[in-house]
Design a protein around this motif. Structure first.
Motif, PDB file in Angstrom:
ATOM      1  N   ASN A 161      -8.346 -27.977  -7.331  1.00  0.00           N
ATOM      2  CA  ASN A 161      -7.147 -27.334  -6.817  1.00  0.00           C
ATOM      3  C   ASN A 161      -5.848 -27.819  -7.448  1.00  0.00           C
ATOM      4  N   ALA A 162      -5.835 -29.008  -8.025  1.00  0.00           N
ATOM      5  CA  ALA A 162      -4.563 -29.552  -8.500  1.00  0.00           C
ATOM      6  C   ALA A 162      -4.788 -30.682  -9.475  1.00  0.00           C
ATOM      7  N   VAL A 163      -3.663 -31.044 -10.140  1.00  0.00           N
ATOM      8  CA  VAL A 163      -3.581 -32.246 -10.971  1.00  0.00           C
ATOM      9  C   VAL A 163      -2.688 -33.227 -10.227  1.00  0.00           C
ATOM     10  N   ARG A 164      -3.180 -34.441  -9.986  1.00  0.00           N
ATOM     11  CA  ARG A 164      -2.494 -35.412  -9.127  1.00  0.00           C
ATOM     12  C   ARG A 164      -2.118 -36.647  -9.939  1.00  0.00           C
ATOM     13  N   GLY A 210      -5.077 -37.623 -21.669  1.00  0.00           N
ATOM     14  CA  GLY A 210      -4.812 -38.453 -22.829  1.00  0.00           C
ATOM     15  C   GLY A 210      -3.480 -39.146 -22.677  1.00  0.00           C
ATOM     16  N   GLN A 211      -3.097 -39.881 -23.697  1.00  0.00           N
ATOM     17  CA  GLN A 211      -1.821 -40.574 -23.637  1.00  0.00           C
ATOM     18  C   GLN A 211      -0.678 -39.566 -23.678  1.00  0.00           C
ATOM     19  N   SER A 212       0.080 -39.476 -22.561  1.00  0.00           N
ATOM     20  CA  SER A 212       1.250 -38.599 -22.416  1.00  0.00           C
ATOM     21  C   SER A 212       0.895 -37.121 -22.409  1.00  0.00           C
ATOM     22  N   LEU A 213      -0.363 -36.776 -22.255  1.00  0.00           N
ATOM     23  CA  LEU A 213      -0.759 -35.366 -22.291  1.00  0.00           C
ATOM     24  C   LEU A 213      -1.909 -35.121 -21.335  1.00  0.00           C
ATOM     25  N   ILE A 214      -1.854 -33.986 -20.640  1.00  0.00           N
ATOM     26  CA  ILE A 214      -2.915 -33.552 -19.735  1.00  0.00           C
ATOM     27  C   ILE A 214      -3.311 -32.147 -20.134  1.00  0.00           C
ATOM     28  N   VAL A 215      -4.582 -31.876 -20.269  1.00  0.00           N
ATOM     29  CA  VAL A 215      -5.089 -30.559 -20.639  1.00  0.00           C
ATOM     30  C   VAL A 215      -6.053 -30.102 -19.555  1.00  0.00           C
ATOM     31  N   VAL A 216      -5.832 -28.900 -19.005  1.00  0.00           N
ATOM     32  CA  VAL A 216      -6.726 -28.329 -18.001  1.00  0.00           C
ATOM     33  C   VAL A 216      -7.005 -26.884 -18.372  1.00  0.00           C
ATOM     34  N   SER A 217      -8.132 -26.373 -17.909  1.00  0.00           N
ATOM     35  CA  SER A 217      -8.487 -24.968 -18.128  1.00  0.00           C
ATOM     36  C   SER A 217      -8.928 -24.358 -16.816  1.00  0.00           C
ATOM     37  N   THR A 218      -8.790 -23.046 -16.740  1.00  0.00           N
ATOM     38  CA  THR A 218      -9.190 -22.305 -15.551  1.00  0.00           C
ATOM     39  C   THR A 218     -10.252 -21.290 -15.940  1.00  0.00           C
ATOM     40  N   SER A 219     -10.953 -20.794 -14.958  1.00  0.00           N
ATOM     41  CA  SER A 219     -11.965 -19.770 -15.181  1.00  0.00           C
ATOM     42  C   SER A 219     -11.611 -18.529 -14.362  1.00  0.00           C
ATOM     43  N   ASN A 220     -11.733 -17.386 -15.005  1.00  0.00           N
ATOM     44  CA  ASN A 220     -11.515 -16.087 -14.343  1.00  0.00           C
ATOM     45  C   ASN A 220     -10.152 -15.991 -13.651  1.00  0.00           C
ATOM     46  N   PRO A 221      -9.068 -15.836 -14.392  1.00  0.00           N
ATOM     47  CA  PRO A 221      -8.970 -15.659 -15.850  1.00  0.00           C
ATOM     48  C   PRO A 221      -9.045 -16.991 -16.599  1.00  0.00           C
ATOM     49  N   TYR A 222      -9.278 -16.878 -17.927  1.00  0.00           N
ATOM     50  CA  TYR A 222      -9.444 -18.062 -18.758  1.00  0.00           C
ATOM     51  C   TYR A 222      -8.096 -18.462 -19.340  1.00  0.00           C
ATOM     52  N   PHE A 223      -7.566 -19.581 -18.860  1.00  0.00           N
ATOM     53  CA  PHE A 223      -6.307 -20.105 -19.363  1.00  0.00           C
ATOM     54  C   PHE A 223      -6.480 -21.576 -19.744  1.00  0.00           C
ATOM     55  N   LEU A 224      -5.677 -21.983 -20.738  1.00  0.00           N
ATOM     56  CA  LEU A 224      -5.601 -23.385 -21.126  1.00  0.00           C
ATOM     57  C   LEU A 224      -4.165 -23.838 -20.913  1.00  0.00           C
ATOM     58  N   PHE A 225      -3.987 -24.893 -20.105  1.00  0.00           N
ATOM     59  CA  PHE A 225      -2.660 -25.396 -19.775  1.00  0.00           C
ATOM     60  C   PHE A 225      -2.454 -26.764 -20.433  1.00  0.00           C
ATOM     61  N   ILE A 226      -1.297 -26.930 -21.070  1.00  0.00           N
ATOM     62  CA  ILE A 226      -0.890 -28.208 -21.623  1.00  0.00           C
ATOM     63  C   ILE A 226       0.215 -28.752 -20.722  1.00  0.00           C
ATOM     64  N   LEU A 227       0.003 -29.939 -20.150  1.00  0.00           N
ATOM     65  CA  LEU A 227       0.925 -30.508 -19.175  1.00  0.00           C
ATOM     66  C   LEU A 227       1.474 -31.839 -19.679  1.00  0.00           C
ATOM     67  N   GLY A 228       2.701 -32.131 -19.261  1.00  0.00           N
ATOM     68  CA  GLY A 228       3.319 -33.413 -19.558  1.00  0.00           C
ATOM     69  C   GLY A 228       3.839 -34.058 -18.292  1.00  0.00           C
ATOM     70  N   CYS A 283       2.672 -40.406  -5.209  1.00  0.00           N
ATOM     71  CA  CYS A 283       1.839 -39.352  -5.767  1.00  0.00           C
ATOM     72  C   CYS A 283       2.637 -38.069  -5.915  1.00  0.00           C
ATOM     73  N   THR A 284       2.328 -37.282  -6.922  1.00  0.00           N
ATOM     74  CA  THR A 284       2.876 -35.947  -7.106  1.00  0.00           C
ATOM     75  C   THR A 284       1.786 -35.070  -7.698  1.00  0.00           C
ATOM     76  N   THR A 285       1.858 -33.769  -7.442  1.00  0.00           N
ATOM     77  CA  THR A 285       0.790 -32.863  -7.859  1.00  0.00           C
ATOM     78  C   THR A 285       1.359 -31.655  -8.588  1.00  0.00           C
ATOM     79  N   TRP A 286       0.479 -31.011  -9.340  1.00  0.00           N
ATOM     80  CA  TRP A 286       0.747 -29.740  -9.990  1.00  0.00           C
ATOM     81  C   TRP A 286      -0.503 -28.892  -9.859  1.00  0.00           C
ATOM     82  N   SER A 287      -0.321 -27.586  -9.629  1.00  0.00           N
ATOM     83  CA  SER A 287      -1.470 -26.701  -9.523  1.00  0.00           C
ATOM     84  C   SER A 287      -1.133 -25.356 -10.137  1.00  0.00           C
ATOM     85  N   PRO A 288      -2.093 -24.680 -10.762  1.00  0.00           N
ATOM     86  CA  PRO A 288      -1.841 -23.353 -11.336  1.00  0.00           C
ATOM     87  C   PRO A 288      -1.723 -22.309 -10.223  1.00  0.00           C
ATOM     88  N   ASP A 289      -1.011 -21.253 -10.513  1.00  0.00           N
ATOM     89  CA  ASP A 289      -0.782 -20.206  -9.514  1.00  0.00           C
ATOM     90  C   ASP A 289      -2.034 -19.375  -9.321  1.00  0.00           C
TER      91      ASP A 289
END
Length: 906
Positions: free
Chosen positions: A587-590, A626-644, A610-616
């Motif tokens: 549900n989220a990135v924490r 990774g260092q200074s970078l977060i990568v997440v993907s979703t399914s249906n629809p297929y998205f790739l998110f680059i987070l800082g 703590c703080t969170t982020w979640s896709p709509d």
């Protein structure tokens, strides 16, 4: 047998001249190196004591030429702690219990028992277990006789006094030796005496009488304990031996006394009763003078309190005519896969694929044979540990039946109670009753058993593997496997089996938890800072739960102090910046800032920030940190998110979106190298990895590089820079058999960027195959080209992330033009395929560097390491594991945590 260096030097020194020495070496100096391909698994001796610490409960197996330290877990599974080879063949071993009065001045082993070993080297050895070196070390060696196996050489059998004050050892016949122990000086031996004396002459009639009185074969022996009040007054030990005199059909019980003040051994009494043949004597613990004398067909409880007047107080027959349980046959046991290594390191026995359940028709000594005796005898026994008030002993008859005897003492004398048959299996060579109610039963030419005493019955728990004897073998090399297997016919009827022996490397098993970790979906170890040498946290993800444990002397649950959400399944986690941990769930990135309660370098607050982020309106399916970078993907629809991550104020951080792209295919895995590639002309503060002589391909190292696997199926390497996300290379996975039919299940399960002699992409597939991709030679630039490349972030990584524009690309436009010579994305070339199993392959690097060794998990674990400028695959001799992670701590700097059979194995 190979000569030792000492023997070789001695042989050379004995020559009369250098010339003769050279001649001797040239003519007779052929040395042979004996390499142990497979250590022996036949267990000949067992012992039990506190060897690693005063509170540890350790089992020792004597395996002819090696010693194995084993622990019995709460689930009844025998787990090897370590095994080491000894010089010579072990004849007997025993535990020397800790005695504060004897060893109180020794500060090196307080409260720890010693292991006493005798071998054909002719030495009596005292060993202690060194936890730092994880092996046994000698405390002292006593030379008893010349090396060899002569019948009159002392060193055949051991007996240890229950108080730890005295030791006796005997030859096969005629001779014994007594030792009293003390640690007041440098030597562990205080006094010693040989009986009969070595310098005994023929002129003394008394001495000759004594020599005649012990002439014969010594079958068994034990010390007879005394009343504590009497022991304080008189310390003279009494030894009971079962002796077969030459020419006699019956064995007799002889009691010997060592008078310490006179330094002489006397025969105190002899006991001989017409009837069955006596073969074993064992002291009743905490009874102060009672012993059980086992004979063929019966057992006698002997009163030896008056050593000059031994007599029987209770007699029981062993011909029990009661219903016995059926012999145990476990189908699950036959399906457990085990392995052996080819470097002399013992691993686990191979899978028993075929049980030969029928008796050998040529065997004339079985139950159907006409020569079967009607009298039963005890072939092994063991006392219950710590049974002070009512000693209990479990014994096994030559028919495979297990019984228990309770011995109690009251004002009317000793009482003996014999149970019904507890269990039935093959006759056992040795029994060992350990704490927790477990009984280790060793079969001479078959797999042993671990049983548990429950409700006056014995319940089967697990096997103790034994492949001896190997009667025949054949080596088979599967086409394309590059790993030979040996099929061996092991054991004898009815315990015969066909087993597989593979080459592999061993691991030292330090710790195994109880099987309470059901449903683990992922394991990670995380540092508190990138510069830390050791891991700080162990994260365990379950189907609907997450737990964070601190790494140290003990794994303590610190989930609440770290800030991870505990009621979700963690998909990925890691360190995004010093002191900033990230948890990714559906549900989220924490983002969490742990407190000092979790780690000494945490924030000084009562609860984590703590703080969170979640896709709509989307669910996260995959993620990587990774260092200074977060990568997440979703399914249906297929998205790739680059987070800082950016700081808003003290202890106030925000996770924000840098870029997102829509994908044509769903992602199956994501991997971010934990160290960025080093560009030689730049001095940067980011965490870099030195690529040595290897040159990164075009685009690699000019941003934050990561690798993905897709359901196309394919593997792709991407780079994120201020200009946006770009695809550097892609490799389509399309595999066929020799019959040109497509191989199914080629979706990547795990991918890694690795550095060997050059850069490769490793992909573990869901069908158990491992692939290796490389860049085309035209796109592996020279070092000069690499030096001319301009790096897009001359400062910290966070600085260039903050200046990155937020763009949204379609997958068709992900490839950004990098110049006329770039030609990106390139097509990665598949250069190697290998099937390492049939289950999905997970890749676990043992460190953060790109050239780190990698553990590949499938049907069994494999080690991938650099060898001759290429990758070498070696099987790890460990049971199939679902997850693994490296664990680096002060106490265990090179640890690996495996998850297998719902237990954690360090």
């Amino acid at each position: 047998m190979a000569l030792s260096e000492e023997e070789c030097s001695t042989a050379k020194a004995s020559s009369s001249s250098p010339a003769s020495s050279s001649a001797t070496v040239s003519s007779q100096g052929v040395n042979y190196l004996a390499k142990c391909v497979l250590r022996g698994s036949a267990i000949l001796q067992v012992a039990y004591g506190h060897l690693r610490s005063p509170s540890s409960l350790d089992v020792v197996f004597g395996k002819e030429t090696s010693i194995e330290l084993v622990i019995i877990g709460e689930d009844g599974i025998a787990t090897s702690v370590c095994e080491q080879t000894v010089f010579g063949t072990i004849k007997d071993l025993a535990i020397l219990p800790w005695n504060e009065k004897v060893y109180g001045q020794n500060t090196q082993m307080p409260g720890k028992d010693l292991l006493v070993v005798i071998s054909d080297s002719g030495k009596l050895s005292f060993l202690t277990f060194c936890n730092e070196m994880h092996r046994f070390f000698p405390v002292d060696h006593i030379q008893l006789s010349d090396p060899g196996n002569a019948r009159d050489q002392i060193g055949r059998m051991l007996a240890v006094d229950s108080t730890g004050r005295f030791i006796a050892t005997s030859a096969y016949e005629d001779r014994l030796a007594f030792f009293s122990l003390s640690m007041s000086g440098d030597d562990i031996i205080d006094k010693k005496i040989f009986y009969p004396p070595e310098n005994e002459g023929s002129g003394s009639s008394t001495r000759n009488a004594q020599r005649i009185s012990v002439r014969g074969t010594i079958w068994s022996m034990c010390f007879v304990s005394k009343d504590p009040i009497q022991t304080n007054k008189e310390h003279n030990p009494v030894l009971a031996i079962v002796l077969n005199r030459k020419g006699n059909t019956l064995n007799e019980l002889v009691l010997l006394g060592w008078n310490l003040s006179e330094h002489a051994v006397y025969i105190l009494s002899q006991y001989l009763e017409a009837g069955p043949l006596a073969h074993s004597i064992v002291e009743v613990p905490h009874s102060c003078g009672y012993a059980l004398l086992f004979r063929v067909g019966d057992a006698l409880l002997m009163d030896l309190r008056d050593a000059r007047n031994p007599h029987c107080v209770y007699r029981t027959t062993l011909d029990f005519s009661v219903h016995t349980p059926e012999e145990h046959i476990c189908v699950e046991e036959l399906c457990t896969a085990h392995e052996f290594d080819d470097d002399g390191l013992f691993n686990v026995a191979a899978c028993a694929l075929l049980q030969l359940s029928d008796y050998d028709p040529m065997c004339i000594d079985g139950e159907s044979g006409s020569g079967k005796t009607t009298c039963k005898h005890v072939c092994s026994f063991s006392w219950e540990p710590k049974s002070d008030r009512c000693p209990r002993i479990i014994f096994c008859l030559d028919t495979g039946e297990f019984y228990m005897i309770d011995v109690s003492f009251d004002s009317d004398g000793p009482k003996v109670n014999i149970s019904d048959c507890l269990y039935r299996s093959q006759p056992c060579k040795s029994l060992l009753w350990v704490d927790g109610g477990f009984l280790v039963a060793i079969v001479e030419m078959g797999d042993g058993l671990v049983l548990k005493v429950e409700n006056e019955k014995l319940i089967y728990k697990s096997p103790v593997q034994n492949i001896a004897p190997i009667l025949d073998m054949s080596i088979v090399n599967y086409h394309g496997e590059k790993h030979d297997k040996m099929f061996a016919c092991c054991g004898v009827a009815p315990e015969g089996s066909l087993r597989i022996i593979r080459s592999g490397i061993s691991v030292e098993k330090l710790l195994r938890t109880a099987p309470i970790y059901q449903g683990i979906s992922g394991t990670w170890t995380v540092q508190m800072k990138f510069t830390n040498s050791y891991h700080s946290f162990l994260v365990l993800s379950f189907v609907e739960e997450t737990r964070v444990l601190s790494v140290g002397l003990s794994f303590t649950d610190v989930t609440d102090s770290v800030g991870f959400q505990p009621d979700v399944c963690t998909l990925a986690c890691g360190l995004v910046a010093d002191g900033q941990l990230v948890q990714i769930h559906q549900n989220a990135v924490r983002l969490c800032l742990p407190t000092k309660a979790a780690h000494s370098e945490g924030i000084i607050m009562s609860s984590p920030v703590c703080t969170t982020w979640s896709p709509d309106n989307m669910s996260i399916s995959l993620g990587a940190v990774g260092q200074s970078l977060i990568v997440v993907s979703t399914s249906n629809p297929y998205f790739l998110f680059i987070l800082g991550v950016r700081s808003l104020s003290a202890y106030n951080y925000e996770i924000y979106e840098l870029q997102h792209v829509r994908l044509q295919y769903e992602l199956s895995c994501i991997s971010i190298p934990q160290k960025h590639l080093e560009m030689r002309h730049l001095s940067s503060n980011v965490n870099l990895v030195d690529v040595g002589g290897a040159v990164p391909p075009v685009g690699v190292g000019m941003g934050i590089t990561f690798v993905i696997g897709t359901h196309k199926p394919s593997v792709e390497i991407l780079s994120f820079a201020p200009e946006g996300l770009r695809v550097l290379g892609a490799g389509t996975i399309s595999l066929t058999t020799t019959m040109e039919t497509a191989i199914s299940g080629c979706i990547p399960q795990d991918v890694r960027l690795v550095l060997v002699d050059q850069f490769y992409i490793l992909a573990g597939l869901r069908n158990g195959m491992l692939l290796r991709f490389e860049w085309p030679s035209a796109f592996a630039p020279s070092s000069e080209l690499c030096l001319r490349s301009s790096i897009p972030f001359p400062g910290k990584v966070e600085n260039f992330l903050l200046n990155t524009k937020l763009n949204s690309f379609g997958s068709e436009t992900c490839s950004v033009n990098m110049g006329e010579k770039d030609g990106l994305p390139v097509t990665l070339q598949l250069i190697a395929t290998r099937r390492i199993g049939i289950t999905p392959v997970f890749l676990v690097p043992l460190s953060d560097s790109l050239d780190a060794d990698i553990i590949a998990l499938s049907d069994r674990p494999w080690l991938l390491h650099t060898a001759r400028h290429s990758l070498s695959y070696t099987s790890i001799s460990f049971q199939p594991s679902t997850h693994a992670t490296p664990v680096c701590s002060v106490e265990c700097p090179k640890g690996i945590l495996f998850v297998a059979e719902n237990s954690l194995h360090l």
